[in-house]
Design a protein around this motif. Structure first.
Motif, PDB file in Angstrom:
ATOM      1  N   LEU A  41      14.324  -6.222 -16.624  1.00  0.00           N
ATOM      2  CA  LEU A  41      13.140  -6.748 -16.073  1.00  0.00           C
ATOM      3  C   LEU A  41      13.010  -6.700 -14.658  1.00  0.00           C
ATOM      4  CD1 LEU A  41      13.108 -10.103 -18.058  1.00  0.00           C
ATOM      5  CD2 LEU A  41      11.624  -7.947 -18.580  1.00  0.00           C
ATOM      6  N   SER A  42      14.254  -6.588 -13.989  1.00  0.00           N
ATOM      7  CA  SER A  42      14.296  -6.377 -12.536  1.00  0.00           C
ATOM      8  C   SER A  42      15.633  -6.032 -12.178  1.00  0.00           C
ATOM      9  CB  SER A  42      14.034  -7.901 -11.861  1.00  0.00           C
ATOM     10  OG  SER A  42      15.059  -8.698 -12.032  1.00  0.00           O
ATOM     11  N   LEU A  43      15.971  -5.733 -10.916  1.00  0.00           N
ATOM     12  CA  LEU A  43      17.191  -5.098 -10.261  1.00  0.00           C
ATOM     13  C   LEU A  43      17.443  -5.962  -9.174  1.00  0.00           C
ATOM     14  CD1 LEU A  43      19.897  -3.462 -10.327  1.00  0.00           C
ATOM     15  CD2 LEU A  43      18.563  -1.690  -9.436  1.00  0.00           C
ATOM     16  N   LEU A  88       9.534  -1.354 -11.789  1.00  0.00           N
ATOM     17  CA  LEU A  88      10.621  -2.381 -12.184  1.00  0.00           C
ATOM     18  C   LEU A  88      10.830  -3.170 -10.618  1.00  0.00           C
ATOM     19  CD1 LEU A  88      13.231  -3.035 -13.640  1.00  0.00           C
ATOM     20  CD2 LEU A  88      14.501  -1.467 -12.247  1.00  0.00           C
ATOM     21  N   PRO A  89      10.712  -4.334 -10.413  1.00  0.00           N
ATOM     22  CA  PRO A  89      10.771  -5.147  -9.338  1.00  0.00           C
ATOM     23  C   PRO A  89      12.138  -5.075  -8.855  1.00  0.00           C
ATOM     24  CG  PRO A  89       9.717  -6.408 -11.153  1.00  0.00           C
ATOM     25  CD  PRO A  89      10.406  -5.345 -11.810  1.00  0.00           C
ATOM     26  N   PHE A  90      12.197  -4.994  -7.515  1.00  0.00           N
ATOM     27  CA  PHE A  90      13.681  -4.845  -6.912  1.00  0.00           C
ATOM     28  C   PHE A  90      13.832  -6.306  -5.851  1.00  0.00           C
ATOM     29  CE2 PHE A  90      12.492  -0.488  -7.429  1.00  0.00           C
ATOM     30  CZ  PHE A  90      13.543  -0.008  -8.101  1.00  0.00           C
ATOM     31  N   HIS A 109      11.753  -7.160  -2.826  1.00  0.00           N
ATOM     32  CA  HIS A 109      11.778  -8.444  -2.051  1.00  0.00           C
ATOM     33  C   HIS A 109      13.059  -8.615  -1.288  1.00  0.00           C
ATOM     34  CE1 HIS A 109      11.251 -12.845  -1.495  1.00  0.00           C
ATOM     35  NE2 HIS A 109      12.300 -13.030  -2.221  1.00  0.00           N
ATOM     36  N   ARG A 110      13.193  -9.160  -0.179  1.00  0.00           N
ATOM     37  CA  ARG A 110      14.306  -9.154   0.805  1.00  0.00           C
ATOM     38  C   ARG A 110      14.577 -10.585   1.068  1.00  0.00           C
ATOM     39  NH1 ARG A 110      18.977  -8.645   2.432  1.00  0.00           N
ATOM     40  NH2 ARG A 110      19.431  -7.640   4.471  1.00  0.00           N
ATOM     41  N   THR A 111      15.729 -10.846   0.754  1.00  0.00           N
ATOM     42  CA  THR A 111      16.519 -12.275   1.178  1.00  0.00           C
ATOM     43  C   THR A 111      17.823 -12.027   1.950  1.00  0.00           C
ATOM     44  OG1 THR A 111      15.739 -13.307  -0.849  1.00  0.00           O
ATOM     45  CG2 THR A 111      17.523 -14.618   0.416  1.00  0.00           C
ATOM     46  N   VAL A 112      17.765 -12.867   3.094  1.00  0.00           N
ATOM     47  CA  VAL A 112      18.989 -12.800   4.019  1.00  0.00           C
ATOM     48  C   VAL A 112      19.695 -14.365   4.251  1.00  0.00           C
ATOM     49  CG1 VAL A 112      20.156 -12.734   6.452  1.00  0.00           C
ATOM     50  CG2 VAL A 112      18.334 -10.730   5.647  1.00  0.00           C
ATOM     51  N   VAL A 113      20.489 -14.542   3.383  1.00  0.00           N
ATOM     52  CA  VAL A 113      21.212 -15.896   3.253  1.00  0.00           C
ATOM     53  C   VAL A 113      21.955 -16.390   4.543  1.00  0.00           C
ATOM     54  CG1 VAL A 113      22.840 -17.494   1.699  1.00  0.00           C
ATOM     55  CG2 VAL A 113      21.427 -15.550   0.719  1.00  0.00           C
ATOM     56  N   ALA A 153      17.485 -18.751  -4.203  1.00  0.00           N
ATOM     57  CA  ALA A 153      16.922 -17.457  -3.877  1.00  0.00           C
ATOM     58  C   ALA A 153      16.595 -16.425  -5.041  1.00  0.00           C
ATOM     59  CB  ALA A 153      17.390 -16.509  -2.597  1.00  0.00           C
ATOM     60  N   LEU A 154      17.915 -16.345  -5.767  1.00  0.00           N
ATOM     61  CA  LEU A 154      17.628 -15.488  -7.186  1.00  0.00           C
ATOM     62  C   LEU A 154      16.702 -16.148  -7.979  1.00  0.00           C
ATOM     63  CD1 LEU A 154      21.358 -14.883  -7.674  1.00  0.00           C
ATOM     64  CD2 LEU A 154      19.702 -13.379  -6.625  1.00  0.00           C
ATOM     65  N   ALA A 155      16.576 -17.498  -8.442  1.00  0.00           N
ATOM     66  CA  ALA A 155      15.687 -17.967  -9.235  1.00  0.00           C
ATOM     67  C   ALA A 155      14.361 -17.745  -8.725  1.00  0.00           C
ATOM     68  CB  ALA A 155      16.266 -19.471  -9.390  1.00  0.00           C
ATOM     69  N   ASP A 156      14.168 -18.224  -7.347  1.00  0.00           N
ATOM     70  CA  ASP A 156      12.704 -17.839  -6.834  1.00  0.00           C
ATOM     71  C   ASP A 156      12.413 -16.676  -7.046  1.00  0.00           C
ATOM     72  OD1 ASP A 156      12.952 -20.658  -6.110  1.00  0.00           O
ATOM     73  OD2 ASP A 156      13.089 -20.187  -4.123  1.00  0.00           O
ATOM     74  N   PHE A 157      12.996 -15.621  -6.938  1.00  0.00           N
ATOM     75  CA  PHE A 157      12.256 -14.181  -7.128  1.00  0.00           C
ATOM     76  C   PHE A 157      12.205 -14.097  -8.629  1.00  0.00           C
ATOM     77  CE2 PHE A 157      13.933 -10.066  -8.386  1.00  0.00           C
ATOM     78  CZ  PHE A 157      12.974  -9.055  -7.955  1.00  0.00           C
ATOM     79  N   TRP A 158      13.200 -14.271  -9.384  1.00  0.00           N
ATOM     80  CA  TRP A 158      13.093 -14.172 -10.834  1.00  0.00           C
ATOM     81  C   TRP A 158      11.596 -15.021 -11.421  1.00  0.00           C
ATOM     82  CZ3 TRP A 158      18.555 -15.307 -11.371  1.00  0.00           C
ATOM     83  CH2 TRP A 158      19.396 -14.086 -11.208  1.00  0.00           C
TER      84      TRP A 158
END
Length: 285
Positions: free
Chosen positions: A131-133, A226-228, A254-258, A276-281
């Motif tokens: 579903l995504s990578l 495929l969403p990335f 989508h880009r996340t810097v922790v 951040a992962l859950a928000d993206f999914w």
């Protein structure tokens, strides 16, 4: 390269074996209390294992996601053959495809560091199960020059010493090899156990892969629909953060810097990383 704070999974997870057409793989399988929003397959990095994701399991379960973290062939609790050919990237990518088939549900795929490049190769084999990578601290091509030198030093040591002997050298020396894989003073016996149970052929072959990996971003970007997600810490010595920023642009990801994290946000800032992962999914449903 991650150093998990504990090897004990949370109550929501259980250690089990995932049987596939390509063999049996040790996994941690964490489930939410109710019906999951989705299922995630997590692939660890160089010198790593499924335990690198332990700190993510509970917050992701609370967010409604089932998470399956795997030891790849030759990593920690998954057996691996002696032949180097068995650890070629296409073989490891085919293992990921077999794991997805065995889980028998559409998956969000996440790979950390080396695991990101293996996951990328799996998607390029067949994107259908995914579903995504998410590429976590995993760059577009070979690792930075300093890391290539560290891998060479480690590979040279593995060519002449046992895993236990290399461990003792890393514990006793201030060296680039120690920076790569050894624990900090005071760390427990579990890290040593993981190290000595990892197959040296796996480290030799995958280490070499990291030093020569070609840039396959354009090929990955061409995978249809495929969403990335590219996620990293704000500092990274393995792939410089600007390189990861550029990769995200090239992928349309989508880009996340922790904030406050380095190469392993999964262990350094797990709560923020899981959120951040859950928000993206969540945006994909």
């Amino acid at each position: 390269m991650s150093r998990p704070p504990t090897f004990t999974p949370p109550p929501c997870a259980r250690a089990r074996t995932l049987a596939t057409r390509r063999g049996r793989f040790a996994v941690l399988d964490a489930r939410p209390a109710g019906e999951p929003h989705g299922t995630v397959l997590m692939v660890p990095g160089y010198t790593g294992s499924k335990e690198d994701f332990i700190a993510l399991l509970e917050p992701l379960a609370e967010a409604g996601y089932r998470t399956v973290a795997v030891d790849g062939r030759g990593q920690y609790e998954t057996e691996g053959p002696d032949t180097r050919e068995a650890y070629a990237q296409d073989e490891l990518a085919a293992d990921v495809q077999a794991q997805a088939e065995a889980l028998d549900t559409p998956l969000h795929l996440l790979g950390h560091s080396l695991g990101g490049q293996i996951s990328r190769a799996a998607v390029l084999l067949d994107r259908t199960p995914f579903l995504s990578l998410t590429l976590m601290s995993s760059g577009p091509a070979e690792v930075a020059p300093g890391q290539r030198e560290r891998i060479k030093l480690l590979s040279d040591a593995l060519a002449t010493l046992t895993m236990a002997e290399v461990w003792e050298v890393m514990r006793s020396m201030e060296s680039p090899v120690a920076d790569l894989a050894a624990p900090a003073p005071g760390d427990g016996a579990e890290l040593r156990e993981r190290w000595v149970r990892t197959h040296p052929a796996q480290l030799l072959v995958t280490g070499a892969q990291l030093t020569v990996e070609p840039d396959r971003v354009a090929e990955l970007a061409a995978v249809r629909r495929l969403p990335f997600h590219v996620i990293s810490g704000e500092r990274d010595e393995v792939w410089p953060v600007p390189l990861l920023d550029d990769m995200a642009v090239r992928l349309g990801a989508h880009r996340t810097v922790v904030a406050g994290a380095e190469h392993s946000p999964n262990t350094g800032r797990p709560a923020e990383t899981a959120a951040a992962l859950a928000d993206f999914w969540d945006t994909l449903y």
